[in-house]
Design an enzyme around this catalytic site. Structure first.
Site, PDB file in Angstrom:
ATOM      1  N   GLY A  81      12.981  48.560  53.648  1.00 28.08           N
ATOM      2  CA  GLY A  81      14.470  49.274  53.186  1.00 28.08           C
ATOM      3  C   GLY A  81      15.689  48.692  53.270  1.00 28.08           C
ATOM      4  O   GLY A  81      15.831  47.880  54.314  1.00 28.08           O
ATOM      5  N   ARG A 145       8.075  45.897  50.058  1.00 23.66           N
ATOM      6  CA  ARG A 145       7.242  46.577  51.196  1.00 23.66           C
ATOM      7  C   ARG A 145       5.821  46.116  51.014  1.00 23.66           C
ATOM      8  O   ARG A 145       4.916  46.559  51.907  1.00 23.66           O
ATOM      9  CB  ARG A 145       7.145  48.097  50.922  1.00 23.66           C
ATOM     10  CG  ARG A 145       8.639  48.679  51.260  1.00 23.66           C
ATOM     11  CD  ARG A 145       8.437  50.140  51.670  1.00 23.66           C
ATOM     12  NE  ARG A 145       9.754  51.006  51.721  1.00 23.66           N
ATOM     13  CZ  ARG A 145      10.424  50.868  52.952  1.00 23.66           C
ATOM     14  NH1 ARG A 145       9.980  50.234  53.909  1.00 23.66           N
ATOM     15  NH2 ARG A 145      11.462  51.389  52.981  1.00 23.66           N
ATOM     16  N   ASP A 176       7.564  47.589  61.340  1.00 16.58           N
ATOM     17  CA  ASP A 176       6.247  47.047  60.549  1.00 16.58           C
ATOM     18  C   ASP A 176       6.364  45.585  60.239  1.00 16.58           C
ATOM     19  O   ASP A 176       5.282  44.782  60.180  1.00 16.58           O
ATOM     20  CB  ASP A 176       5.934  47.951  59.421  1.00 16.58           C
ATOM     21  CG  ASP A 176       5.544  49.367  59.969  1.00 16.58           C
ATOM     22  OD1 ASP A 176       4.877  49.402  61.091  1.00 16.58           O
ATOM     23  OD2 ASP A 176       5.767  50.282  59.208  1.00 16.58           O
ATOM     24  N   LYS A 202      16.103  44.508  61.574  1.00 17.72           N
ATOM     25  CA  LYS A 202      16.665  45.222  60.500  1.00 17.72           C
ATOM     26  C   LYS A 202      16.255  46.540  60.322  1.00 17.72           C
ATOM     27  O   LYS A 202      14.947  46.980  60.272  1.00 17.72           O
ATOM     28  CB  LYS A 202      16.281  44.531  59.176  1.00 17.72           C
ATOM     29  CG  LYS A 202      17.012  45.300  57.987  1.00 17.72           C
ATOM     30  CD  LYS A 202      15.823  45.592  56.979  1.00 17.72           C
ATOM     31  CE  LYS A 202      14.934  46.672  57.340  1.00 17.72           C
ATOM     32  NZ  LYS A 202      13.822  47.150  56.263  1.00 17.72           N
ATOM     33  N   THR A 203      16.821  47.521  60.199  1.00 19.66           N
ATOM     34  CA  THR A 203      16.583  49.074  59.792  1.00 19.66           C
ATOM     35  C   THR A 203      17.821  50.058  60.075  1.00 19.66           C
ATOM     36  O   THR A 203      18.409  50.181  60.950  1.00 19.66           O
ATOM     37  CB  THR A 203      15.509  49.687  60.234  1.00 19.66           C
ATOM     38  OG1 THR A 203      15.160  50.944  59.575  1.00 19.66           O
ATOM     39  CG2 THR A 203      15.031  49.916  61.686  1.00 19.66           C
ATOM     40  N   ASP A 205      17.346  52.874  60.273  1.00 20.81           N
ATOM     41  CA  ASP A 205      16.809  54.039  61.125  1.00 20.81           C
ATOM     42  C   ASP A 205      17.196  53.932  62.609  1.00 20.81           C
ATOM     43  O   ASP A 205      16.938  55.042  63.145  1.00 20.81           O
ATOM     44  CB  ASP A 205      15.156  54.169  60.822  1.00 20.81           C
ATOM     45  CG  ASP A 205      14.855  54.203  59.452  1.00 20.81           C
ATOM     46  OD1 ASP A 205      15.511  54.647  58.601  1.00 20.81           O
ATOM     47  OD2 ASP A 205      13.432  54.171  59.173  1.00 20.81           O
ATOM     48  N   LYS A 242      32.159  79.624  51.985  1.00 20.10           N
ATOM     49  CA  LYS A 242      31.159  80.347  51.410  1.00 20.10           C
ATOM     50  C   LYS A 242      29.896  79.750  51.424  1.00 20.10           C
ATOM     51  O   LYS A 242      28.892  80.451  51.141  1.00 20.10           O
ATOM     52  CB  LYS A 242      31.590  80.860  50.023  1.00 20.10           C
ATOM     53  CG  LYS A 242      31.828  79.496  49.074  1.00 20.10           C
ATOM     54  CD  LYS A 242      31.842  80.130  47.568  1.00 20.10           C
ATOM     55  CE  LYS A 242      32.026  78.803  46.671  1.00 20.10           C
ATOM     56  NZ  LYS A 242      32.507  79.358  45.377  1.00 20.10           N
ATOM     57  N   MET A 250      18.216  60.488  56.237  1.00 22.21           N
ATOM     58  CA  MET A 250      17.061  59.481  56.285  1.00 22.21           C
ATOM     59  C   MET A 250      17.134  59.100  57.842  1.00 22.21           C
ATOM     60  O   MET A 250      17.985  59.399  58.796  1.00 22.21           O
ATOM     61  CB  MET A 250      17.540  58.057  55.672  1.00 22.21           C
ATOM     62  CG  MET A 250      16.661  58.091  54.354  1.00 22.21           C
ATOM     63  SD  MET A 250      17.158  56.551  53.395  1.00 22.21           S
ATOM     64  CE  MET A 250      16.021  56.809  52.091  1.00 22.21           C
ATOM     65  N   GLY A 251      16.175  58.237  57.947  1.00 17.36           N
ATOM     66  CA  GLY A 251      15.758  57.831  59.427  1.00 17.36           C
ATOM     67  C   GLY A 251      14.331  57.694  59.730  1.00 17.36           C
ATOM     68  O   GLY A 251      13.770  57.418  60.699  1.00 17.36           O
ATOM     69  N   GLU A 311      14.977  63.519  58.628  1.00 14.38           N
ATOM     70  CA  GLU A 311      14.052  63.411  57.584  1.00 14.38           C
ATOM     71  C   GLU A 311      12.617  63.430  58.037  1.00 14.38           C
ATOM     72  O   GLU A 311      11.647  63.972  57.499  1.00 14.38           O
ATOM     73  CB  GLU A 311      14.248  62.416  56.411  1.00 14.38           C
ATOM     74  CG  GLU A 311      13.816  61.164  57.072  1.00 14.38           C
ATOM     75  CD  GLU A 311      13.833  59.830  55.969  1.00 14.38           C
ATOM     76  OE1 GLU A 311      13.814  60.233  54.630  1.00 14.38           O
ATOM     77  OE2 GLU A 311      13.528  58.860  56.396  1.00 14.38           O
TER      78      GLU A 311
END
Ligand code: FBP
Length: 539
Positions: A81, A145, A176, A202-203, A205, A242, A250-251, A311
Site C-alpha cells: 500500500g 502486492r 510482509d 513503510k506502512t 498502519d 443531529k 484504515m490500519g 478497520e
C-alpha cells in the site's frame, strides 16, 4: 506541467538530516542478534543471514572521500500500500548513490515486486527524481502486492539484476514485504551471487515497529490527514447537532491509526481492537458500550457524536477470529468456500451475520493470505446493531434520544498525501541510510533511523538484521517465518492516555480537538513534530 503553489513550495523543501549522514560515514557493528521468537526455526530457515549484528552509521571525517569507489547500480521496489514519503526514500537513495560516485545508477522496478521478476524497470535520472521530491504517492514507479517467494522468481530477478549490473535491491515495504526481502537476501547470499537486499520500513498502519524501529514511515502524515477530516466532522456534528458519525479508519489489524487519531481529535468513542481481544469482548459487548455512550449523551440533550472504529476490529472479536481462521484455511485449501465445513460454533456465527458482512468475509485474501479488512464495512454493521439496541433501550424506558447516523471510511484519503516535514525528513534519511548499508556490503538488513522525537540533526541511522524481527506464524494454513506485527500495547502510554481521558470525552461538550490541515509552510510547528503516539512512547 502546471503545478499548485504547494507543489512548487515542496519541490524546493530541503529535508533535514541526522548529522551522522552528512559527509563521510562508516558502519559500526554491535552485538550479534537473535530473532524475537522461534529462534531455532528461524536460524534454520536463514542460515546465511541469521544472527548478524545491529549496525550504527557514524560520521567518519577521517575517511578519504569515496567518489573514487567503483561505480555500481541499485534497483528499488515500492511494495504494498502507498504511504506518504516513499518518493523521498527514493530521492535519498538517489542522492546518496550520486554522492558516492556520480556514475552510480538507480533503477526503479515498475509496479512493485513483479517489476523485478518481469524485468520491467526504468532508470531514475536526476530530472525524474527532481519532479518527485517531497511529493506523496508511489507514482514515480508504481507499487504492487506480488509476493516474492518462489525460487523461480528469485532466479528471474537475478538474471535481470545481472543484465542491469545491479549490486543491490532496496525493497520499500511493510512487514510482509520486508519478510520477502529477507527471504530474497538469504537466497542470493546462499548462491553467493553478490546481490544485496536492503529493506525500508513503510506502512501507514504503524504496525511495523519494535525495539529497533520507532515508527514506519507514512503513519505520521496519514494520521494527520485523517485527524484533520475527523476534526472537520466533529465541528459539523457540533454545529448541526443531529448525527452520530461512525468513522472506520484504515490500519489493517492494528489500531494504531485509530488510537493516534483519537489522541489528536478526542472523539466521543474510540474502539481499540487489541482491548476488545484482551477483554474477550463479543460484538454484543462492543455494541452495548457504544449504545451506553449514545444514551449518556442523549440524557444531556446531545444527540450527536463521533465513534472511531479500527478497520481490523472484526478480526479481534474472539469468536470472529476463530471463524476467520477457519475461513482462511478453507479458502487456502481449494479456494472454494463451503459453509458446511465450518465448526458448529463458527457456522452459527456465520449464519447470524448480515448477508453483506458474511459475503465480505469470504472474499479473496491478499497475496500474503490476509483478509482484506478494508473491504469489510464494520462501521455499517455497528450502526445497524447499535440502532437495534437503542430501540430496545427505548422500549425499556432507559433511552429517549434520537439516533441519526452517517458512516465514513478513511484510508485512501491519507495514503498519498504530501508527506509532512517529519515524513519527508525521515524518508530521505532512510534512503541515505540504505546507501550506507549497501556501500558497506550489507544484506538482509532493514535501514532504520531512530531517536525520532529529537531534532533531525540528532537522529541515529543504522541497520537491523531482518531476521531479528521474525517469528513463525500461520499464513494460508501453513507456518511461515514473518516479521512480528506490532499491535497496540495496552500497557503503553498512548493507550493509557486514551483510557485516562475517554470517559470525559463521552460527556464533555468541549472536548473535541480540531487539528486542521498540515501546515507545510508558514508556521510549521505541527508538521515538524512526530505523532502523539511516538512522543508519548518516548516521553
Ligand atoms: P501495507 O500493509 O501494504 O502498507 O498496506 C496498508 C493498507 O493501507 C492497509 O491499511 C489496508 O488494509 C490495505 O493497505 C488496503 O489494501 P489495498 O491498497 O490493496 O486496497
Amino acid at each position: 506541467m502546471q503545478k499548485s503553489p504547494l507543489q512548487i513550495a515542496r519541490q524546493s523543501y530541503q529535508p533535514k538530516m541526522p548529522i551522522a549522514l552528512v559527509g563521510k560515514t562508516r558502519l559500526k557493528e554491535g552485538d550479534k542478534t537473535q530473532s524475537v521468537a522461534d529462534q531455532e526455526a528461524i536460524r534454520q530457515l536463514f542460515p546465511n543471514t541469521y544472527g548478524m549484528p545491529v549496525i550504527t552509521v557514524e560520521n567518519n571525517e577521517s575517511k578519504i572521500e569515496s567518489t573514487d569507489a567503483a561505480p555500481f547500480n541499485v534497483g528499488v521496489i515500492l511494495s504494498g500500500g502507498q504511504a506518504p514519503g516513499g518518493h523521498n526514500v527514493i530521492c535519498g537513495l538517489f542522492d546518496g548513490l550520486k554522492r558516492l560516485n556520480h556514475d552510480n545508477k538507480l533503477y526503479g522496478f515498475l509496479g512493485g515486486p513483479s517489476g523485478l521478476v518481469d524485468g520491467k524497470y526504468k532508470e531514475l535520472t536526476a530530472d525524474i527524481i527532481d519532479e518527485y521530491r517531497n511529493t506523496g504517492g508511489f507514482d514515480i514507479i508504481g507499487s504492487g502486492r506480488t509476493k516474492l517467494e518462489e525460487i523461480e522468481q528469485f532466479d528471474k530477478g537475478l538474471e535481470v539484476c545481472r543484465r542491469l549490473g545491479i549490486r543491490a535491491i532496496v525493497i520499500i515495504g511493510g512487514d510482509d514485504s520486508n519478510t520477502n526481502a529477507c527471504v530474497l537476501a538469504e537466497y542470493y547470499q546462499q548462491k553467493q551471487c553478490g546481490i544485496q537486499v536492503i529493506g525500508c520500513p513503510k506502512t501507514i498502519d504503524g504496525d511495523l515497529k519494535n525495539q529497533m524501529i520507532e515508527t514506519s514511515f507514512g503513519f505520521d502524515t496519514a494520521c494527520k490527514v485523517y485527524s484533520e477530516l475527523i476534526g472537520n466532522i466533529q465541528r459539523d456534528a457540533n454545529s448541526a447537532k443531529k448525527y452520530w458519525h461512525f468513522i472506520r479508519l484504515m490500519g489493517r489489524s492494528a489500531s494504531h491509526i485509530a488510537l493516534e487519531c483519537a489522541l489528536q481529535t478526542h472523539p466521543n468513542v474510540c474502539i481499540i481492537s487489541e482491548e476488545v481481544e484482551a477483554r474477550q469482548m463479543s460484538l454484543v459487548d462492543i455494541v452495548e458500550q457504544i449504545a451506553q455512550a449514545v444514551a449518556t449523551r442523549a440524557a444531556k440533550g446531545l444527540n450527536f457524536g463521533t465513534v472511531l472504529v479500527p478497520e481490523g476490529l472484526i478480526e479481534f472479536i474472539p469468536a470472529m477470529r476463530i471463524l476467520i481462521q477457519e475461513l482462511n484455511d478453507l479458502l487456502a485449501d481449494n479456494g472454494q468456500f463451503d459453509a458446511t465445513r465450518l465448526t458448529p460454533a463458527s457456522a452459527e456465527l456465520y449464519a447470524s451475520l448480515p448477508e453483506a458482512i458474511a459475503k465480505q468475509l469470504t472474499m479473496d485474501r491478499d497475496p500474503h493470505g490476509n483478509v482484506q479488512v478494508s473491504l469489510i464495512e464494520t462501521e455499517k454493521l455497528l450502526i445497524d446493531m447499535v440502532s437495534r439496541r437503542l430501540q430496545e433501550m427505548k422500549k425499556a424506558g432507559i433511552y429517549t434520544g434520537k439516533f441519526a447516523t452517517q458512516h465514513h471510511f478513511f484510508g485512501y484519503e491519507g495514503r498519498c498525501a504530501v508527506p509532512s516535514n517529519f515524513d519527508a525528513d525521515y524518508c530521505y534519511s532512510l534512503g541515505q541510510t540504505a546507501v550506507c548499508l549497501i556501500a558497506g556490503g550489507k544484506t538482509g538488513y532493514m535501514a532504520v533511523v531512530r531517536n525520532l522525537t529529537r531534532p533531525a540533526a540528532e537522529w541515529q541511522a543504522g541497520g537491523v538484521p531482518i531476521t531479528m524481527m521474525m517469528n513463525m506464524e500461520r499464513r494460508n494454513g501453513k507456518l511461515k517465518p514473518v516479521i512480528q506485527k506490532a499491535l497496540v500495547d495496552l500497557n503503553g502510554k498512548p493507550y493509557q492516555y486514551l483510557v485516562a481521558h475517554r470517559d470525559e470525552w463521552i460527556v464533555s461538550e468541549e472536548s473535541y480537538l480540531y487539528p486542521g490541515p498540515i501546515q507545510y509552510y508558514g508556521p510549521s510547528e505541527v508538521c515538524d513534530q512526530p505523532t502523539h503516539t511516538l512522543r508519548l512512547e518516548k516521553a
